[in-house]
Design a protein around this motif. Structure first.
Motif, PDB file in Angstrom:
ATOM      1  N   SER A   1      -5.965  11.980   4.604  1.00 34.10           N
ATOM      2  CA  SER A   1      -5.956  11.178   5.818  1.00 34.10           C
ATOM      3  C   SER A   1      -4.605  10.897   6.108  1.00 34.10           C
ATOM      4  CB  SER A   1      -6.898   9.942   5.853  1.00 34.10           C
ATOM      5  OG  SER A   1      -6.224   8.952   5.566  1.00 34.10           O
ATOM      6  N   PRO A   2      -3.083  11.189   6.787  1.00 32.10           N
ATOM      7  CA  PRO A   2      -2.128  11.162   6.844  1.00 32.10           C
ATOM      8  C   PRO A   2      -1.658   9.810   6.096  1.00 32.10           C
ATOM      9  CG  PRO A   2      -3.406  10.588   9.003  1.00 32.10           C
ATOM     10  CD  PRO A   2      -4.373  10.947   8.402  1.00 32.10           C
ATOM     11  N   VAL A   3      -3.063   8.716   5.223  1.00 31.35           N
ATOM     12  CA  VAL A   3      -2.070   8.076   4.885  1.00 31.35           C
ATOM     13  C   VAL A   3      -2.648   7.811   3.546  1.00 31.35           C
ATOM     14  CG1 VAL A   3      -1.938   5.949   6.263  1.00 31.35           C
ATOM     15  CG2 VAL A   3      -3.664   6.200   5.571  1.00 31.35           C
ATOM     16  N   GLY A   4      -3.308   7.949   2.909  1.00 34.49           N
ATOM     17  CA  GLY A   4      -4.106   8.869   1.733  1.00 34.49           C
ATOM     18  C   GLY A   4      -5.365   8.349   1.190  1.00 34.49           C
ATOM     19  N   SER A   5      -6.311   7.209   2.187  1.00 34.87           N
ATOM     20  CA  SER A   5      -7.102   6.601   2.099  1.00 34.87           C
ATOM     21  C   SER A   5      -8.070   6.664   3.456  1.00 34.87           C
ATOM     22  CB  SER A   5      -6.450   5.219   2.381  1.00 34.87           C
ATOM     23  OG  SER A   5      -6.686   4.609   3.411  1.00 34.87           O
ATOM     24  N   VAL A   6      -9.380   6.012   2.325  1.00 38.63           N
ATOM     25  CA  VAL A   6     -10.231   5.995   3.691  1.00 38.63           C
ATOM     26  C   VAL A   6     -11.427   5.090   3.576  1.00 38.63           C
ATOM     27  CG1 VAL A   6     -12.265   8.026   1.860  1.00 38.63           C
ATOM     28  CG2 VAL A   6     -12.287   7.407   4.570  1.00 38.63           C
ATOM     29  N   VAL A   7     -11.868   4.292   4.031  1.00 41.70           N
ATOM     30  CA  VAL A   7     -12.873   2.818   3.746  1.00 41.70           C
ATOM     31  C   VAL A   7     -14.111   3.524   4.690  1.00 41.70           C
ATOM     32  CG1 VAL A   7     -13.361   0.719   4.975  1.00 41.70           C
ATOM     33  CG2 VAL A   7     -10.181   1.499   4.192  1.00 41.70           C
ATOM     34  N   THR A   8     -14.778   3.098   3.814  1.00 41.25           N
ATOM     35  CA  THR A   8     -16.196   3.266   3.918  1.00 41.25           C
ATOM     36  C   THR A   8     -17.126   2.332   4.304  1.00 41.25           C
ATOM     37  OG1 THR A   8     -16.802   4.597   2.841  1.00 41.25           O
ATOM     38  CG2 THR A   8     -18.547   4.822   3.164  1.00 41.25           C
ATOM     39  N   PRO A   9     -17.194   1.680   5.286  1.00 38.69           N
ATOM     40  CA  PRO A   9     -17.820   0.180   6.277  1.00 38.69           C
ATOM     41  C   PRO A   9     -19.784   0.067   5.360  1.00 38.69           C
ATOM     42  CG  PRO A   9     -17.705   1.289   7.912  1.00 38.69           C
ATOM     43  CD  PRO A   9     -16.929   2.259   6.702  1.00 38.69           C
ATOM     44  N   VAL A  10     -19.712  -0.923   5.614  1.00 41.71           N
ATOM     45  CA  VAL A  10     -21.243  -1.332   4.824  1.00 41.71           C
ATOM     46  C   VAL A  10     -21.306  -2.902   5.682  1.00 41.71           C
ATOM     47  CG1 VAL A  10     -22.802  -1.495   4.114  1.00 41.71           C
ATOM     48  CG2 VAL A  10     -21.272   0.022   3.404  1.00 41.71           C
ATOM     49  N   ASN A  11     -21.543  -2.251   7.392  1.00 40.26           N
ATOM     50  CA  ASN A  11     -21.342  -3.730   7.637  1.00 40.26           C
ATOM     51  C   ASN A  11     -22.818  -3.823   9.050  1.00 40.26           C
ATOM     52  OD1 ASN A  11     -20.413  -2.691  10.326  1.00 40.26           O
ATOM     53  ND2 ASN A  11     -18.876  -2.488  10.266  1.00 40.26           N
ATOM     54  N   VAL A  12     -23.287  -4.362   9.776  1.00 40.66           N
ATOM     55  CA  VAL A  12     -24.008  -4.669  10.604  1.00 40.66           C
ATOM     56  C   VAL A  12     -24.176  -3.273  11.422  1.00 40.66           C
ATOM     57  CG1 VAL A  12     -22.802  -5.892  12.449  1.00 40.66           C
ATOM     58  CG2 VAL A  12     -25.275  -5.870  12.623  1.00 40.66           C
ATOM     59  N   ASP A  13     -22.692  -1.910  11.921  1.00 42.18           N
ATOM     60  CA  ASP A  13     -23.530  -1.055  12.063  1.00 42.18           C
ATOM     61  C   ASP A  13     -24.646  -0.349  11.464  1.00 42.18           C
ATOM     62  OD1 ASP A  13     -22.167  -1.618  14.831  1.00 42.18           O
ATOM     63  OD2 ASP A  13     -20.206  -1.039  13.904  1.00 42.18           O
TER      64      ASP A  13
ATOM     65  N   LEU B   1       6.875   7.522  17.093  1.00 37.04           N
ATOM     66  CA  LEU B   1       5.698   7.198  16.836  1.00 37.04           C
ATOM     67  C   LEU B   1       4.415   7.058  17.582  1.00 37.04           C
ATOM     68  CD1 LEU B   1       7.846   4.301  15.082  1.00 37.04           C
ATOM     69  CD2 LEU B   1       7.091   6.336  14.170  1.00 37.04           C
ATOM     70  N   GLN B   2       4.361   6.633  18.703  1.00 37.29           N
ATOM     71  CA  GLN B   2       3.094   6.895  19.095  1.00 37.29           C
ATOM     72  C   GLN B   2       2.118   8.271  19.626  1.00 37.29           C
ATOM     73  OE1 GLN B   2       5.021   5.103  22.978  1.00 37.29           O
ATOM     74  NE2 GLN B   2       4.060   3.967  23.102  1.00 37.29           N
ATOM     75  N   SER B   3       3.313   9.417  19.589  1.00 33.73           N
ATOM     76  CA  SER B   3       2.849  10.782  18.899  1.00 33.73           C
ATOM     77  C   SER B   3       2.233  10.970  18.173  1.00 33.73           C
ATOM     78  CB  SER B   3       3.834  11.583  19.590  1.00 33.73           C
ATOM     79  OG  SER B   3       4.929  11.791  18.617  1.00 33.73           O
ATOM     80  N   ARG B   4       2.372   9.659  17.086  1.00 36.47           N
ATOM     81  CA  ARG B   4       1.681   9.980  15.664  1.00 36.47           C
ATOM     82  C   ARG B   4       0.704   9.096  15.397  1.00 36.47           C
ATOM     83  NH1 ARG B   4       3.416  13.708  12.216  1.00 36.47           N
ATOM     84  NH2 ARG B   4       3.695  12.692  10.530  1.00 36.47           N
ATOM     85  N   PHE B   5      -0.031   8.285  15.952  1.00 39.58           N
ATOM     86  CA  PHE B   5      -0.495   7.633  15.786  1.00 39.58           C
ATOM     87  C   PHE B   5      -2.264   7.803  16.994  1.00 39.58           C
ATOM     88  CE2 PHE B   5       2.581   5.686  13.578  1.00 39.58           C
ATOM     89  CZ  PHE B   5       2.599   5.120  12.075  1.00 39.58           C
ATOM     90  N   GLY B   6      -3.182   6.810  16.109  1.00 39.71           N
ATOM     91  CA  GLY B   6      -4.711   6.702  17.465  1.00 39.71           C
ATOM     92  C   GLY B   6      -5.322   7.640  16.226  1.00 39.71           C
ATOM     93  N   TRP B   7      -5.052   7.914  15.420  1.00 42.71           N
ATOM     94  CA  TRP B   7      -6.067   8.238  13.853  1.00 42.71           C
ATOM     95  C   TRP B   7      -7.419   7.320  13.490  1.00 42.71           C
ATOM     96  CZ3 TRP B   7      -5.255   6.654   9.343  1.00 42.71           C
ATOM     97  CH2 TRP B   7      -3.681   6.286   8.657  1.00 42.71           C
ATOM     98  N   LYS B   8      -8.114   7.492  12.804  1.00 42.37           N
ATOM     99  CA  LYS B   8      -9.088   6.634  12.261  1.00 42.37           C
ATOM    100  C   LYS B   8      -9.114   6.659  11.077  1.00 42.37           C
ATOM    101  CE  LYS B   8     -12.053   4.587  16.499  1.00 42.37           C
ATOM    102  NZ  LYS B   8     -13.297   5.170  16.979  1.00 42.37           N
ATOM    103  N   ASN B   9      -9.396   5.078  10.212  1.00 39.89           N
ATOM    104  CA  ASN B   9      -9.411   5.168   8.815  1.00 39.89           C
ATOM    105  C   ASN B   9     -10.801   4.828   8.100  1.00 39.89           C
ATOM    106  OD1 ASN B   9      -8.120   5.905   6.106  1.00 39.89           O
ATOM    107  ND2 ASN B   9      -7.969   3.147   5.979  1.00 39.89           N
ATOM    108  N   ASN B  10     -11.237   4.845   8.972  1.00 42.39           N
ATOM    109  CA  ASN B  10     -13.051   4.145   8.980  1.00 42.39           C
ATOM    110  C   ASN B  10     -13.824   4.979   9.558  1.00 42.39           C
ATOM    111  OD1 ASN B  10     -12.858   2.760  11.089  1.00 42.39           O
ATOM    112  ND2 ASN B  10     -12.870   0.890   9.465  1.00 42.39           N
TER     113      ASN B  10
END
Length: 188
Positions: A36-48, A179-188
């Motif tokens: 990802s653009p920040v070099g990480s990924v979050v894998t959630p395990v929640n109610v979803d 900066l507004q043109s660079r953001f909006g991606w998800k990290n999880n």
């Protein structure tokens, strides 16, 4: 007559129809792609992912970080305190206290180290090592929410008026638009 009960924003299953799969998730042992653009990924395990967590007050995430600065960007969980344990690698972590101090509380963590991020405070983790890093975090809510600060501010939909951000961050209007043109991606 079947009555659906809506609790914490989720439907509760009639206990007569509950199965083991309502309380099960598999795959947290699998490393994730950190390109990802920040070099990480979050894998959630929640109610979803595990419907049986509804009303239980807990959830879990796995975070994979790329070597040399993989980052879980500054973010907050509006409904949960987080406790993080490092399994592999070396992480620089921290949170910022609330106004008026805005004091940074930070530490470098190694495998087996644990750090707590209080509910609602902006916090982050960054891999400062030469190898991949992996951490697991538990959160005190089945639906903790996440607000990634750069995405929320510069990637909102619709966009925040650049004049607001120019003044708030004391930046040139062109920098804000970039900066507004660079953001909006998800990290999880």
């Amino acid at each position: 007559m079947l009555i659906a009960v809506f609790v914490n924003g989720k439907f509760c299953k009639d206990p007569k129809f509950v199965t083991a799969d309502d309380f099960f998730f598999s795959g947290l042992n699998i490393p994730r792609d950190t390109s990802s653009p920040v070099g990480s990924v979050v894998t959630p395990v929640n109610v979803d992912q595990i419907p049986g967590l509804n009303t239980m007050g807990i959830s879990l995430v796995r975070i994979d970080y790329a070597p040399y600065a993989g980052l879980n960007p500054p973010h907050t969980h509006p409904r949960a305190t987080e406790i993080l344990v490092v399994l592999e690698g070396t992480l620089y972590v921290g949170f910022v206290t609330s106004n008026p101090d805005n004091r940074l509380v930070s530490k470098v963590l190694y495998p087996g180290d644990v750090f707590v991020f209080p509910i609602g405070l902006i916090h982050f983790q960054q891999n400062v090592g030469k190898t991949n890093a992996v951490a697991f975090a538990s959160l005190s809510s089945q639906n903790p929410g996440v607000i990634t600060i750069p995405n929320a501010v510069f990637g909102s939909n619709p966009p925040i008026n650049p004049d607001v951000l120019t003044r708030a961050f004391q930046l040139d209007n062109n920098v804000v638009k970039y900066l507004q043109s660079r953001f909006g991606w998800k990290n999880n």
